[in-house]
Design an enzyme around this catalytic site. Structure first.
Site, PDB file in Angstrom:
ATOM      1  N   CYS A   2       0.805  -1.229   0.000  1.00  0.00           N
ATOM      2  CA  CYS A   2       0.000   0.000   0.000  1.00  0.00           C
ATOM      3  C   CYS A   2       0.839   1.280   0.000  1.00  0.00           C
ATOM      4  O   CYS A   2       1.935   1.307   0.546  1.00  0.00           O
ATOM      5  CB  CYS A   2      -0.886   0.036   1.235  1.00  0.00           C
ATOM      6  N   ARG A  27       4.867   0.477  -5.965  1.00  0.00           N
ATOM      7  CA  ARG A  27       4.759  -0.396  -4.804  1.00  0.00           C
ATOM      8  C   ARG A  27       3.770  -1.540  -5.045  1.00  0.00           C
ATOM      9  O   ARG A  27       3.759  -2.514  -4.301  1.00  0.00           O
ATOM     10  CB  ARG A  27       4.304   0.410  -3.581  1.00  0.00           C
ATOM     11  N   TRP A  74      -2.996  -2.634  -1.666  1.00  0.00           N
ATOM     12  CA  TRP A  74      -2.579  -3.963  -2.129  1.00  0.00           C
ATOM     13  C   TRP A  74      -3.266  -4.934  -1.175  1.00  0.00           C
ATOM     14  O   TRP A  74      -2.948  -4.989   0.019  1.00  0.00           O
ATOM     15  CB  TRP A  74      -1.054  -4.077  -2.048  1.00  0.00           C
ATOM     16  N   ASN A 100      -1.336   1.450   5.911  1.00  0.00           N
ATOM     17  CA  ASN A 100      -0.449   0.467   5.283  1.00  0.00           C
ATOM     18  C   ASN A 100      -0.010  -0.471   6.390  1.00  0.00           C
ATOM     19  O   ASN A 100       0.481  -0.027   7.422  1.00  0.00           O
ATOM     20  CB  ASN A 100       0.759   1.193   4.660  1.00  0.00           C
ATOM     21  N   GLY A 101      -0.186  -1.784   6.189  1.00  0.00           N
ATOM     22  CA  GLY A 101       0.210  -2.752   7.218  1.00  0.00           C
ATOM     23  C   GLY A 101      -0.932  -3.704   7.524  1.00  0.00           C
ATOM     24  O   GLY A 101      -1.895  -3.810   6.749  1.00  0.00           O
ATOM     25  N   GLU A 482      18.509 -16.306  -9.691  1.00  0.00           N
ATOM     26  CA  GLU A 482      18.027 -14.941  -9.887  1.00  0.00           C
ATOM     27  C   GLU A 482      17.391 -14.785 -11.271  1.00  0.00           C
ATOM     28  O   GLU A 482      16.327 -14.164 -11.412  1.00  0.00           O
ATOM     29  CB  GLU A 482      19.187 -13.953  -9.677  1.00  0.00           C
ATOM     30  N   LYS A 486      13.510 -13.682 -11.927  1.00  0.00           N
ATOM     31  CA  LYS A 486      13.188 -12.507 -12.747  1.00  0.00           C
ATOM     32  C   LYS A 486      12.196 -12.889 -13.846  1.00  0.00           C
ATOM     33  O   LYS A 486      11.210 -12.211 -14.078  1.00  0.00           O
ATOM     34  CB  LYS A 486      14.477 -11.965 -13.348  1.00  0.00           C
ATOM     35  N   GLU A 489       8.632 -13.627 -12.416  1.00  0.00           N
ATOM     36  CA  GLU A 489       7.819 -12.538 -11.860  1.00  0.00           C
ATOM     37  C   GLU A 489       7.271 -11.580 -12.911  1.00  0.00           C
ATOM     38  O   GLU A 489       6.203 -11.025 -12.718  1.00  0.00           O
ATOM     39  CB  GLU A 489       8.538 -11.791 -10.734  1.00  0.00           C
ATOM     40  N   HIS A 505      19.136 -36.118 -10.965  1.00  0.00           N
ATOM     41  CA  HIS A 505      18.574 -36.772  -9.780  1.00  0.00           C
ATOM     42  C   HIS A 505      17.056 -36.593  -9.724  1.00  0.00           C
ATOM     43  O   HIS A 505      16.466 -36.682  -8.642  1.00  0.00           O
ATOM     44  CB  HIS A 505      19.262 -36.226  -8.523  1.00  0.00           C
ATOM     45  N   LYS A 604       6.288  -3.817  -4.673  1.00  0.00           N
ATOM     46  CA  LYS A 604       7.707  -3.471  -4.636  1.00  0.00           C
ATOM     47  C   LYS A 604       8.282  -3.637  -3.243  1.00  0.00           C
ATOM     48  O   LYS A 604       9.371  -4.142  -3.066  1.00  0.00           O
ATOM     49  CB  LYS A 604       7.884  -2.017  -5.109  1.00  0.00           C
TER      50      LYS A 604
HETATM   51  O1  M6R Z   1      13.264  -4.551  -0.688  1.00  0.00           O
HETATM   52  P1  M6R Z   1      13.844  -5.916  -0.555  1.00  0.00           P
HETATM   53  O2  M6R Z   1      15.177  -6.053  -1.230  1.00  0.00           O
HETATM   54  O3  M6R Z   1      13.938  -6.372   0.875  1.00  0.00           O
HETATM   55  O4  M6R Z   1      12.841  -6.875  -1.294  1.00  0.00           O
HETATM   56  C1  M6R Z   1      13.011  -8.259  -1.267  1.00  0.00           C
HETATM   57  C2  M6R Z   1      12.154  -8.938  -2.309  1.00  0.00           C
HETATM   58  O5  M6R Z   1      10.804  -8.689  -2.071  1.00  0.00           O
HETATM   59  C3  M6R Z   1      12.502  -8.466  -3.725  1.00  0.00           C
HETATM   60  O6  M6R Z   1      13.851  -8.658  -4.010  1.00  0.00           O
HETATM   61  C4  M6R Z   1      11.662  -9.242  -4.764  1.00  0.00           C
HETATM   62  O7  M6R Z   1      12.051 -10.569  -4.788  1.00  0.00           O
HETATM   63  C5  M6R Z   1      11.819  -8.582  -6.130  1.00  0.00           C
HETATM   64  N1  M6R Z   1      10.542  -8.292  -6.684  1.00  0.00           N
HETATM   65  C6  M6R Z   1      12.540  -9.419  -7.104  1.00  0.00           C
HETATM   66  O8  M6R Z   1      12.695  -8.790  -8.337  1.00  0.00           O
END
Ligand code: M6R
Length: 609
Positions: A2, A27, A74, A100-101, A482, A486, A489, A505, A604
């Site tokens: 949020c 966000r 969110w 937010n929270g 990684e 990427k 997502e 395996h 985000k």
């Molecule tokens: O702000 P942060 O680095 O703590 O966030 C951690 C993850 O939420 C963040 O890296 C997430 O995996 C990304 N969307 C990946 O691209």
């Protein structure tokens, strides 16, 4: 997660709120709303969907007034819908709240309020807050908010308005970010600095259990006990243009192209003029304290965790200290062995990730020294850690993290060298060699970016598939993880990353004719073994895209398509090999017509556990 914006001043608050919320779109959100104090009283407008939906409703019937709060939601409690959107009001519609929270005890509070005659219209935990404040109000909104937050458990950043005191905006935080912007004859609240940067560069960063009372002429900071706080203003010195797209189609693409600069800025003045030593002045540990360290824990989420996997190898190689890496949401619950001789490194781009923050607190409770690697100065993680290595990547807006990840790698190289220098586990010649190689990284990234058209072609090819694999060994495996995250997502293509030697395996059963396999083979000592694993998948019909170092002619003979990266030291190769994978994900997402910067279901900054 949020986003909150609040305004009090002389402008049309609706415009400030909408512009601020647009700056917080990164966000992630599924609905939006505003409350403005108008001549008819406190008026609320909210709508499911993108901000454009709300904007068009406000275009038809504007809410005119100089004080207001706005929110992008969110969904956590209750589906995305008009009624569940914020702001929420009490039954009299005299109080309005954005949040937010998560309020963990909201059910108990709701039942108590229902018994007192309150009735609720939404499924949210937030609606309870507006009713609770209304029920506690006895002529002083500040006192009512103070009493209400003492009854709430969980995490919150709140913006509160009441029609009874129409010149005041009250803000309070516990475990969710909130900043206060200080202007001339106008003041602001926001979940993040970009929301208010168009209007002021002077901010206060609220700490947990602190609140702010804003009128157009004043900002008072106090604890939730009512004790006034005097704090210096923080001057934001980065440029709003840095946070905008700068001509790129998407923030993600801009941020991929920002990486040479992010490398230069993160290394910055952290190496001596001669290029023979790292000088990490921000690490307060003495050489003697470093010698007492028995182990290191690296804790983070998502992409930051993947940076930590590289960090493990870097620290073990350079400082010869055993390192464990943990996903932050698991760390506390496995009863990790933390002693005062444990160094805990938390990694977080935003510095606000709830799981990472909780892990940091667990580490400190157990007496560990905590170093934070973060991109946000003044974030919660930065404020609570003992030492902070700031990654100077600049604001990262796209949900998919790119330049923050690569800057985190640079932070680990610097830290690994710093620890190694103190412990004498890395020779002077090797330090100078690594530093020299680090200095070359920005130009080497630029060379990789020049291959983007070719990478786009392959991305379009793989974008028609629903499953694919990434394989690699050693550091290539860490980067494969990684690359796979990427791709998942933002392209929504299912992919898995495997240690190349582990495929046989079990997972090899999934390799069938035409399935794309992205094989990383940049680690010289593991090259032949990786090639053997590549043969295992090509023999079963996989379409293999290889990633090798410039001049590695051999790989091209074993794969269908090959990309190369400039040669660097094996320890540094993740800083280069991830770049083609970022581009691959970006173009695959684009080819599938997805919202690259704001992928579905994701936020985000993940400020709930
Ligand atoms: O702000 P942060 O680095 O703590 O966030 C951690 C993850 O939420 C963040 O890296 C997430 O995996 C990304 N969307 C990946 O691209």
């Amino acid at each position: 997660m949020c986003g909150i914006v609040g305004y009090v001043g002389k402008r049309n608050s609706q415009e400030v709120l909408i512009e601020g919320l647009k700056k917080l779109e990164y966000r992630g959100y599924d609905s939006a709303g505003v409350a403005v104090f108008t001549q008819e009283g406190l008026q609320v407008k909210k709508a499911k969907g993108r901000l454009a939906v709300l904007e068009s409703q406000l275009g038809d019937a504007p809410l005119l007034g100089n004080i207001g709060i706005g929110h992008t939601r969110w969904a956590t409690h209750g589906k995305p819908s008009d009624v569940n959107s914020h702001p929420h009001t009490d039954n009299s519609s005299k109080f309005s709240v954005v949040h937010n929270g998560i309020i963990e005890n909201y059910i108990a509070l709701k039942e108590e309020l229902i018994e007192k005659g309150h009735h609720f219209v939404s499924e949210t935990d937030t609606e309870v807050i507006s009713h609770l404040i209304a029920s506690l109000y006895e002529g002083d909104i500040v006192k009512a908010v103070q009493q209400a937050v003492k009854r709430m458990r969980g995490a919150f950043a709140l913006g509160v308005l009441t029609e009874y005191e129409p010149d005041k905006l009250v803000a309070v935080r516990l475990a969710s970010p909130l900043i206060i912007g200080v202007g001339e004859g106008e003041n602001f609240i926001g979940s993040d600095i970009p929301a208010i940067l168009e209007y002021t560069r002077n901010v206060y960063i609220l700490n947990d259990y602190e609140m702010a009372v804003l009128t157009k002429e004043s900002v008072e900071l106090m604890t939730i006990e009512g004790n006034f706080i005097s704090r210096e203003l923080f001057r934001v010195d980065w440029d709003i243009v840095t946070a905008e797209k700068a001509g790129f189609d998407h923030f993600m693409l801009k941020e991929i192209y920002d990486q040479p600069k992010a490398y230069r800025d993160t290394v910055g003045s952290r190496i001596n003029d001669a290029g023979t030593a790292v000088e990490l002045k921000e690490i307060g540990m003495t050489a003697e304290q470093i010698k007492q360290l028995r182990n290191v824990h690296i804790v983070a989420c998502g992409t930051a965790y993947h940076a930590g996997l590289v960090g493990k190898t870097v620290i073990e190689t350079l400082a010869r200290i055993p390192v464990e890496t943990d996903v932050a949401s698991e760390y506390r619950y496995r009863a990790p062995i933390i002693t005062p001789n444990t160094l805990v490194i938390v990694v977080s781009q935003s510095g606000e990730t709830a799981d990472t923050l909780a892990a940091l607190r667990e580490a400190k409770r157990n007496g560990a020294r905590v170093i934070a690697i973060t991109n946000v100065v003044g974030s919660s993680v930065a404020r609570e850690a003992d030492d902070v290595i700031v990654t100077w990547a600049g604001p990262e807006i796209a949900v998919a993290s790119t330049k923050a990840y690569t800057s985190q790698l640079v932070a680990f190289y610097l830290l690994g060298l710093h620890l190694g220098q103190s412990l004498g586990t890395v020779e002077a010649g090797e330090v100078a060699e690594i530093i020299a190689a680090m200095k070359q990284l920005p130009e080497q990234v630029e060379a990789i970016l020049e291959q983007s058209e070719a990478i786009k072609g392959v991305a379009e090819q793989i974008s028609t598939h629903n499953n694919l694999f990434f394989i690699g060994r050693g550091l290539d495996y860490a980067v494969a993880l990684e690359g796979s995250l990427k791709l998942k997502e933002i392209s929504y293509i299912h992919s898995e990353a495997y240690a190349a030697g582990e495929l046989k395996h079990g997972t090899l059963a999934l390799i069938e004719e035409g399935i794309p396999v992205i094989a990383l083979a940049t680690q010289e000592t593991l090259f032949e073994k990786t090639v053997s694993n590549i043969k295992e998948v090509t023999a079963r019909g996989a379409f293999v895209i290889g990633l090798a170092n410039d001049g590695d002619e051999e790989l091209a003979k074993s794969v269908d398509q090959v990309f190369t990266i400039p040669r660097t030291l094996p320890l540094l190769s993740p800083a280069l090999s991830v770049i083609p994978l970022q581009l691959l994900s970006y173009y695959a997402s684009l080819a599938r017509g997805n919202d690259v910067d704001k992928p579905r279901n994701l936020a985000k900054s993940v400020t709930v556990e």
